[in-house]
Write a protein that holds these residues in place. Structure first.
Motif, PDB file in Angstrom:
ATOM      1  N   LEU A  65       0.847  -1.182   0.000  1.00 18.88           N
ATOM      2  CA  LEU A  65       0.000   0.000   0.000  1.00 18.88           C
ATOM      3  C   LEU A  65       0.883   1.232   0.000  1.00 18.88           C
ATOM      4  N   ASP A  66       0.630   2.120  -0.952  1.00 16.10           N
ATOM      5  CA  ASP A  66       1.467   3.286  -1.167  1.00 16.10           C
ATOM      6  C   ASP A  66       0.571   4.424  -1.653  1.00 16.10           C
ATOM      7  N   ILE A  67       1.143   5.586  -1.837  1.00 16.64           N
ATOM      8  CA  ILE A  67       0.428   6.766  -2.324  1.00 16.64           C
ATOM      9  C   ILE A  67       1.032   7.142  -3.671  1.00 16.64           C
ATOM     10  N   ASP A  68       0.164   7.305  -4.702  1.00 17.83           N
ATOM     11  CA  ASP A  68       0.705   7.687  -6.002  1.00 17.83           C
ATOM     12  C   ASP A  68       0.907   9.200  -6.073  1.00 17.83           C
ATOM     13  N   LEU A 127      -2.205  -0.419  -4.201  1.00 16.61           N
ATOM     14  CA  LEU A 127      -1.142  -1.405  -4.018  1.00 16.61           C
ATOM     15  C   LEU A 127      -0.264  -1.327  -5.251  1.00 16.61           C
ATOM     16  N   TYR A 128       0.951  -0.872  -5.032  1.00 17.59           N
ATOM     17  CA  TYR A 128       1.876  -0.593  -6.114  1.00 17.59           C
ATOM     18  C   TYR A 128       3.151  -1.412  -5.920  1.00 17.59           C
ATOM     19  N   LYS A 136       4.331   3.302   5.814  1.00 14.03           N
ATOM     20  CA  LYS A 136       3.703   2.522   6.879  1.00 14.03           C
ATOM     21  C   LYS A 136       2.427   3.255   7.254  1.00 14.03           C
ATOM     22  N   TRP A 137       1.496   2.522   7.827  1.00 15.01           N
ATOM     23  CA  TRP A 137       0.156   3.037   8.072  1.00 15.01           C
ATOM     24  C   TRP A 137      -0.238   2.848   9.517  1.00 15.01           C
ATOM     25  N   GLN A 138      -0.804   3.904  10.119  1.00 13.11           N
ATOM     26  CA  GLN A 138      -1.316   3.834  11.478  1.00 13.11           C
ATOM     27  C   GLN A 138      -2.743   3.306  11.436  1.00 13.11           C
ATOM     28  N   LEU A 139      -3.088   2.546  12.436  1.00  9.26           N
ATOM     29  CA  LEU A 139      -4.448   2.042  12.579  1.00  9.26           C
ATOM     30  C   LEU A 139      -4.994   2.606  13.891  1.00  9.26           C
TER      31      LEU A 139
END
Length: 152
Positions: free
Chosen positions: A74-77, A84-85, A94-97
């Motif tokens: 999971l990334d940001i374009d 998903l790249y 990284k991602w906070q939940l």
């Protein structure tokens, strides 16, 4: 409140905004298996995502998120859209939940997904019905229902 999520697991997400309820899916873009933009579909099952636990340095669990396909994260374009790249070894998103409601086996947890820097994930509906995207640039903050499929 969120120590139950301080491990690796596979889960599906359902978007629960005021204006839309639907499963989060990977919408294929390009030719690489398991990659594409994240979209919301009102019908059908969501894509199973693997939340790889990376620790809790600031009190919120931090994850690298994949589909289980090798090399896709999971990334940001460039336009701020989540997807998903192919893995870029020099970029580590990284991602906070943030757990709003814990949930249990019968009731899914309610969570917000945020960037490592704490920016909220947003739902953009400007493309019209059926063209909803998940991004970090424009739209409304979104709460997800998270249903754990398997603890790893």
């Amino acid at each position: 409140m969120h120590d139950v999520f301080e491990k690796t697991f596979i889960a599906t997400l359902v978007c629960t905004s005021d204006t839309l309820r639907g499963a989060v899916n990977v919408v294929p873009v390009g030719e690489i298996e398991g990659t594409g933009a994240l979209g919301v579909r009102e019908e059908g099952e969501g894509t199973a995502l693997t939340f790889n636990y990376q620790g809790s340095p600031d009190g919120l669990p931090l994850f690298e998120i994949t589909t289980g396909e090798p090399g896709a994260v999971l990334d940001i374009d460039i336009n701020g859209a989540l997807g998903l790249y192919p893995l870029d070894e020099e970029i580590s998103n990284k991602w906070q939940l943030q757990v709003l409601e814990q949930g249990d086996e019968q009731v899914p947890a309610r969570v917000q997904l945020k960037t490592e820097d704490g920016d909220a994930v947003l739902l953009d509906r400007s493309g019209g019905e059926g063209e909803e995207t998940i991004n970090v640039m424009d739209g409304e903050e979104v709460v997800f229902e998270l249903r754990v499929v398997q603890w790893l």
